[in-house]
Design an enzyme around this catalytic site. Structure first.
Site, short mmCIF file in Angstrom:
data_model
loop_
_atom_site.label_atom_id
_atom_site.label_comp_id
_atom_site.label_asym_id
_atom_site.label_seq_id
_atom_site.Cartn_x
_atom_site.Cartn_y
_atom_site.Cartn_z
N CYS A 31 45.24 62.34 45.97
CA CYS A 31 45.57 62.46 47.40
C CYS A 31 45.91 63.91 47.74
O CYS A 31 46.97 64.41 47.36
CB CYS A 31 46.75 61.54 47.73
SG CYS A 31 47.35 61.70 49.42
N CYS A 34 49.04 64.49 49.91
CA CYS A 34 50.29 64.44 49.16
C CYS A 34 50.49 65.68 48.28
O CYS A 34 51.59 66.24 48.23
CB CYS A 34 50.32 63.20 48.25
SG CYS A 34 49.78 61.67 49.02
N ASP A 35 49.44 66.09 47.58
CA ASP A 35 49.63 67.02 46.46
C ASP A 35 48.99 68.39 46.60
O ASP A 35 49.23 69.26 45.76
CB ASP A 35 49.09 66.37 45.17
CG ASP A 35 49.88 65.12 44.79
OD1 ASP A 35 51.08 65.05 45.13
OD2 ASP A 35 49.30 64.21 44.17
#
Length: 204
Positions: A31, A34-35
């Site tokens: 993701c 997210c990251d």
């Protein structure tokens, strides 16, 4: 139970190669929302040349030092507007007709072993992370043979979240409802609950 609602969603499709599971959360990611910020200025591999892969590469190219897109075909399959946008970045390179053979590292990802799809020749490249963007798969295997599904394993539902089996309802990303978004899945869950309630009332 007199009624059942299936809302088991989807999971990121995995490569199934050595190092993937062990290094998940330590350089292996699925993701970019997210990251991606964790890889600012670093070298990152993106696996997948479809819309998901190219969108991830675009997000990463804005922050990473270098983005390496690995595609098993001889071209990107993403929409042209996405491919053109990615081409506008100067820190992206493409590796075609190539598969990921192994992800290496002790406490974190340090390299990725690539395999030529035609010759089988392997090559190791240094990388700080790898984003696997090869799509999602429905968490529906346990219901196969019980309710109707499409070829992708998504459970077929009508406008009231009813499956082909009386008393079994389904909602969210595990179903054939288009556009996999949280707000849509939440609404579908409410519909499934109301449909199940109506079903139980009629039983009484």
């Amino acid at each position: 139970a007199k009624a059942l609602i299936i809302a088991s969603g989807k999971s990121w499709r995995k490569l199934g190669v050595d190092g993937e599971q062990r290094l998940t959360g330590r350089g292996v990611a699925y993701c970019t929302i997210c990251d991606a910020p964790l890889f600012t200025g670093k070298t990152v591999v993106v696996v997948g040349g479809g819309n998901s892969g190219v969108e991830a590469a675009i997000d990463l190219a804005a922050v990473a030092g270098e983005v390496i897109v690995v595609q098993n075909l001889d071209r990107l399959t993403a929409d042209k507007i996405l491919a053109d946008k990615l081409a506008g970045f100067g820190n992206v390179r493409y590796v075609y007709k190539t598969l990921v053979k192994e992800i290496r590292g002790e406490d974190a990802v340090t390299s990725v072993v690539l395999k030529d799809a035609a010759t089988g020749a392997a090559a190791e490249i240094a990388a700080d992370g790898i984003f696997i963007e090869i799509g999602l798969e429905a968490n529906s295997g346990y219901a196969r043979g019980i309710v109707d599904m499409n070829d992708a394993g998504e459970i077929a539902v009508d406008c009231a979240c009813r499956t082909n089996r009386a008393g079994i309802f389904a909602a969210g990303d595990v179903t054939t409802v288009p556009y996999k978004q949280i707000i849509i899945a939440g609404g579908e869950g409410a519909k499934a609950a109301l449909s199940a309630c109506d079903y139980l009332k009629k039983m009484e």
